[in-house]
Design a protein around this motif. Sequence first.
Motif, short mmCIF file in Angstrom:
data_model
loop_
_atom_site.label_atom_id
_atom_site.label_comp_id
_atom_site.label_asym_id
_atom_site.label_seq_id
_atom_site.Cartn_x
_atom_site.Cartn_y
_atom_site.Cartn_z
N LYS A 90 -20.36 19.50 -14.20
CA LYS A 90 -20.98 20.33 -15.22
C LYS A 90 -21.19 21.78 -14.76
O LYS A 90 -22.07 22.48 -15.24
N GLY A 91 -20.38 22.20 -13.81
CA GLY A 91 -20.55 23.57 -13.31
C GLY A 91 -19.86 24.61 -14.17
O GLY A 91 -20.38 25.69 -14.39
N VAL A 92 -18.69 24.25 -14.71
CA VAL A 92 -17.93 25.20 -15.51
C VAL A 92 -18.47 25.29 -16.92
O VAL A 92 -18.64 26.37 -17.49
N LEU A 93 -18.78 24.13 -17.51
CA LEU A 93 -19.29 24.08 -18.88
C LEU A 93 -20.61 23.31 -18.86
O LEU A 93 -20.65 22.11 -19.11
N PRO A 94 -21.73 23.97 -18.58
CA PRO A 94 -23.00 23.26 -18.40
C PRO A 94 -23.54 22.60 -19.66
O PRO A 94 -24.45 21.78 -19.57
N ALA A 114 -13.83 28.18 -6.75
CA ALA A 114 -14.22 27.01 -7.54
C ALA A 114 -13.98 25.70 -6.81
O ALA A 114 -14.30 24.64 -7.34
N TYR A 115 -13.44 25.76 -5.60
CA TYR A 115 -13.22 24.55 -4.82
C TYR A 115 -14.43 24.20 -3.95
O TYR A 115 -14.45 23.17 -3.28
N GLU A 116 -15.44 25.07 -3.95
CA GLU A 116 -16.59 24.86 -3.09
C GLU A 116 -17.53 23.79 -3.65
O GLU A 116 -17.36 23.32 -4.78
N LYS A 117 -18.50 23.42 -2.86
CA LYS A 117 -19.47 22.40 -3.25
C LYS A 117 -20.10 22.74 -4.59
O LYS A 117 -20.45 23.91 -4.82
N PRO A 118 -20.22 21.80 -5.52
CA PRO A 118 -19.97 20.35 -5.40
C PRO A 118 -18.61 19.91 -5.93
O PRO A 118 -18.46 18.79 -6.38
N ARG A 119 -17.61 20.81 -5.92
CA ARG A 119 -16.34 20.48 -6.55
C ARG A 119 -15.22 20.22 -5.54
O ARG A 119 -14.05 20.36 -5.86
N GLN A 120 -15.58 19.83 -4.31
CA GLN A 120 -14.55 19.60 -3.29
C GLN A 120 -13.61 18.47 -3.68
O GLN A 120 -12.39 18.55 -3.48
N MET A 121 -14.19 17.40 -4.24
CA MET A 121 -13.36 16.25 -4.62
C MET A 121 -12.36 16.63 -5.71
O MET A 121 -11.20 16.22 -5.69
N ASN A 122 -12.80 17.43 -6.65
CA ASN A 122 -11.90 17.85 -7.72
C ASN A 122 -10.80 18.77 -7.19
O ASN A 122 -9.71 18.81 -7.74
N TRP A 123 -11.10 19.52 -6.14
CA TRP A 123 -10.08 20.36 -5.51
C TRP A 123 -8.99 19.49 -4.89
O TRP A 123 -7.79 19.78 -5.02
N VAL A 124 -9.37 18.40 -4.25
CA VAL A 124 -8.40 17.48 -3.66
C VAL A 124 -7.54 16.85 -4.76
O VAL A 124 -6.31 16.74 -4.63
N ILE A 125 -8.18 16.46 -5.86
CA ILE A 125 -7.44 15.87 -6.99
C ILE A 125 -6.47 16.90 -7.57
O ILE A 125 -5.32 16.59 -7.88
#
Length: 206
Positions: free
Chosen positions: A200-204, A100-111
């Motif tokens: 919106k990837g987890v809860l579209p 779940a850290y992959e694109k487009p959620r890289q920024m949220n992984w850092v957070i």
Amino acid sequence: MIKEFLKHLFPRAVLERNLTLSYTFCLGGLAFTCLILLVGSGGLLLFYYQPTPPAAYPSILLLESSVWGGRYLRSLHRLASHTFLVLIMLHTLRVVLTGAYEKPRQMNWVIGCALFFLAVFEGYTGYLLPMDQLALWATQTGMELLHIMPLGGALRSVLVPDGVGEAMSLLRFYVLHILMIPGALLLLSALHFYRIRKNKGVLPYL
């Protein structure tokens, strides 16, 4: 960001299948619930705690022996802190295992990583505050380990300018524990939920 954060806590719609228990167990939401519980219980503890070397431990004894519900309140705060760390570790592990850290959620992984390290540091600063013998030994050990790391000596001098358990170091740990780190945790949590809604990837359906 605040508006999106509130919408995430109180969504306009929830799919029925997302209300069933799954292997994730809403780990992120449970961790945030523990954070709110820590803020509430910690705020009540402030009414009795005295952040000075001579008075810190006696104030804890007073809280547990003479204040109605004091022992329960302190135990609740300690248990919630342990649960908070466990839930964040499990949530991080779930993110790694599911990619779940992959694109487009890289920024949220850092957070999320920043939230994890801040949570560990928050627990460490709070460990010294009771000023009992175990707290002093554990904090001293942590400071010695920090000292051998790159730039650790400079950071150690900022955290404990006058020695572990002395007036200035206790005050700095106290301010970090009750104000600066919780503020950063709440701010990053709001940003974390905001990014979830934007991706919106987890809860579209959000």
